[in-house]
Write a protein that holds these residues in place. Structure first.
Motif, PDB file in Angstrom:
ATOM      1  N   ARG A 259      48.027  78.113  36.331  1.00  0.00           N
ATOM      2  CA  ARG A 259      47.257  78.317  35.102  1.00  0.00           C
ATOM      3  C   ARG A 259      47.669  77.228  34.128  1.00  0.00           C
ATOM      4  NH1 ARG A 259      50.207  83.304  31.940  1.00  0.00           N
ATOM      5  NH2 ARG A 259      52.337  82.680  32.432  1.00  0.00           N
TER       6      ARG A 259
ATOM      7  N   ARG B 148      42.996  74.553  24.027  1.00  0.00           N
ATOM      8  CA  ARG B 148      43.996  75.557  24.433  1.00  0.00           C
ATOM      9  C   ARG B 148      45.218  74.864  25.045  1.00  0.00           C
ATOM     10  NH1 ARG B 148      43.773  78.660  29.426  1.00  0.00           N
ATOM     11  NH2 ARG B 148      41.551  78.132  29.516  1.00  0.00           N
TER      12      ARG B 148
ATOM     13  N   LEU C  54      38.667  84.651  25.151  1.00  0.00           N
ATOM     14  CA  LEU C  54      39.688  85.597  25.626  1.00  0.00           C
ATOM     15  C   LEU C  54      40.932  84.866  26.112  1.00  0.00           C
ATOM     16  CD1 LEU C  54      37.411  88.092  27.601  1.00  0.00           C
ATOM     17  CD2 LEU C  54      38.346  88.367  25.295  1.00  0.00           C
ATOM     18  N   ALA C  55      40.729  83.717  26.786  1.00  0.00           N
ATOM     19  CA  ALA C  55      41.866  82.952  27.300  1.00  0.00           C
ATOM     20  C   ALA C  55      42.746  82.446  26.158  1.00  0.00           C
ATOM     21  CB  ALA C  55      41.368  81.788  28.150  1.00  0.00           C
ATOM     22  N   ARG C  56      42.132  82.081  25.048  1.00  0.00           N
ATOM     23  CA  ARG C  56      42.915  81.605  23.899  1.00  0.00           C
ATOM     24  C   ARG C  56      43.736  82.736  23.287  1.00  0.00           C
ATOM     25  NH1 ARG C  56      39.270  77.140  20.607  1.00  0.00           N
ATOM     26  NH2 ARG C  56      38.806  75.844  22.418  1.00  0.00           N
TER      27      ARG C  56
ATOM     28  N   LYS D 241      44.840  85.282  24.855  1.00  0.00           N
ATOM     29  CA  LYS D 241      45.928  85.546  25.797  1.00  0.00           C
ATOM     30  C   LYS D 241      47.017  84.486  25.679  1.00  0.00           C
ATOM     31  CE  LYS D 241      46.868  86.694  30.613  1.00  0.00           C
ATOM     32  NZ  LYS D 241      48.113  85.923  30.687  1.00  0.00           N
TER      33      LYS D 241
ATOM     34  N   LEU E 112      49.148  85.268  22.716  1.00  0.00           N
ATOM     35  CA  LEU E 112      49.981  86.427  23.035  1.00  0.00           C
ATOM     36  C   LEU E 112      51.115  86.037  23.979  1.00  0.00           C
ATOM     37  CD1 LEU E 112      50.283  89.557  22.792  1.00  0.00           C
ATOM     38  CD2 LEU E 112      48.885  89.716  24.859  1.00  0.00           C
ATOM     39  N   ASP E 113      50.789  85.266  25.016  1.00  0.00           N
ATOM     40  CA  ASP E 113      51.802  84.861  25.999  1.00  0.00           C
ATOM     41  C   ASP E 113      52.939  84.076  25.358  1.00  0.00           C
ATOM     42  OD1 ASP E 113      50.496  86.077  28.083  1.00  0.00           O
ATOM     43  OD2 ASP E 113      49.557  84.252  28.848  1.00  0.00           O
TER      44      ASP E 113
ATOM     45  N   LYS F 121      55.909  84.183  27.950  1.00  0.00           N
ATOM     46  CA  LYS F 121      55.623  83.955  29.360  1.00  0.00           C
ATOM     47  C   LYS F 121      56.136  82.592  29.807  1.00  0.00           C
ATOM     48  CE  LYS F 121      53.354  87.513  31.105  1.00  0.00           C
ATOM     49  NZ  LYS F 121      51.922  87.445  31.424  1.00  0.00           N
TER      50      LYS F 121
END
Length: 227
Positions: free
Chosen positions: A126, A154, A188-190, A192, A195-196, A202
């Protein structure tokens, strides 16, 4: 009973509105962090030692993935114009029949990039993995990312969160319904990604030992250039 249903519907609408506002705000925030670091003109982008070509499938079914050729062309243009001195191809290596880094390396070599200046990162599962591994495994604190514009932002957000001096060359976007769907998923990926990095801390799925990147020698300096 009717009153309770109305209250529930009103509460659900309020939550949906707040969620939409939060997603939109995070989307704009990521774009702001990447402001002035995304380029569309290879001649205008400053030099960085390496390019990171972020992986994507070459094919969708039997057809060429419209996002793949522009990324490949962007990486080649950076190398040919001495904007980078090596290319890391970072992507998924899920099975022996699906190997994004190997496919990207083969296509770059066919396009004229010497194989010794192409480095394969097989654990770029990813965007976060690709960017973080570029620093921790391949030793790069400055880089030019190659992807589509919305993905660039991103990736730069992730890089700057890791104290990486990152620019991005925006490859041409695909058009049509597929591009719209991917852009909506990017929202949504942004969220996440934020958040990560800021909450979950992460880390890449795999790290491992450091690997060497061989850089092409820079072009000879003109005697007319300022020191």
């Amino acid at each position: 009973m009717v009153k309770r249903i109305r209250q529930f519907l009103l509460f659900s609408l309020l939550l949906s509105f707040l969620a939409a506002c939060t997603l939109a705000g995070l989307d704009r925030y990521v774009s702001y962090v990447a402001k002035d670091r995304v380029y569309t003109d290879v001649n205008a982008i400053p030099h960085r030692p390496v390019a990171i070509m972020l992986g994507t499938s070459k094919y969708i079914g039997k057809r060429i993935n419209p996002f793949y050729p522009p990324r490949l062309q962007g990486a080649v243009a950076l190398f040919d114009n001495d904007k980078v001195q090596a290319i890391i191809v970072s992507g998924d290596n899920a099975t022996r029949y699906y190997n994004e880094p190997q496919t990207m390396e083969n296509d770059l070599v066919r396009a004229g990039v010497p194989r010794r200046y192409v480095v394969k990162d097989y654990a770029g599962f990813r965007t976060l993995d690709s960017v973080v591994r570029a620093k921790r495994i391949f030793g790069q604190d400055a880089m030019t990312i190659v992807s589509q514009g919305f993905h660039c932002e991103r990736a730069i957000y992730i890089a700057r969160s890791m104290d990486i001096d990152a620019l991005c060359l925006s490859a041409d976007n695909a058009s049509g319904l597929a591009a719209v769907k991917i852009r909506l998923r990017e929202v949504l990926a942004r969220a996440k990604a934020v958040l990560d990095i800021n909450v979950l801390n992460k880390q890449p799925k795999f790290l491992g030992q450091q690997e060497q990147v061989i850089l092409k020698a820079p072009p000879p300096r003109s005697p007319y250039e300022n020191p």
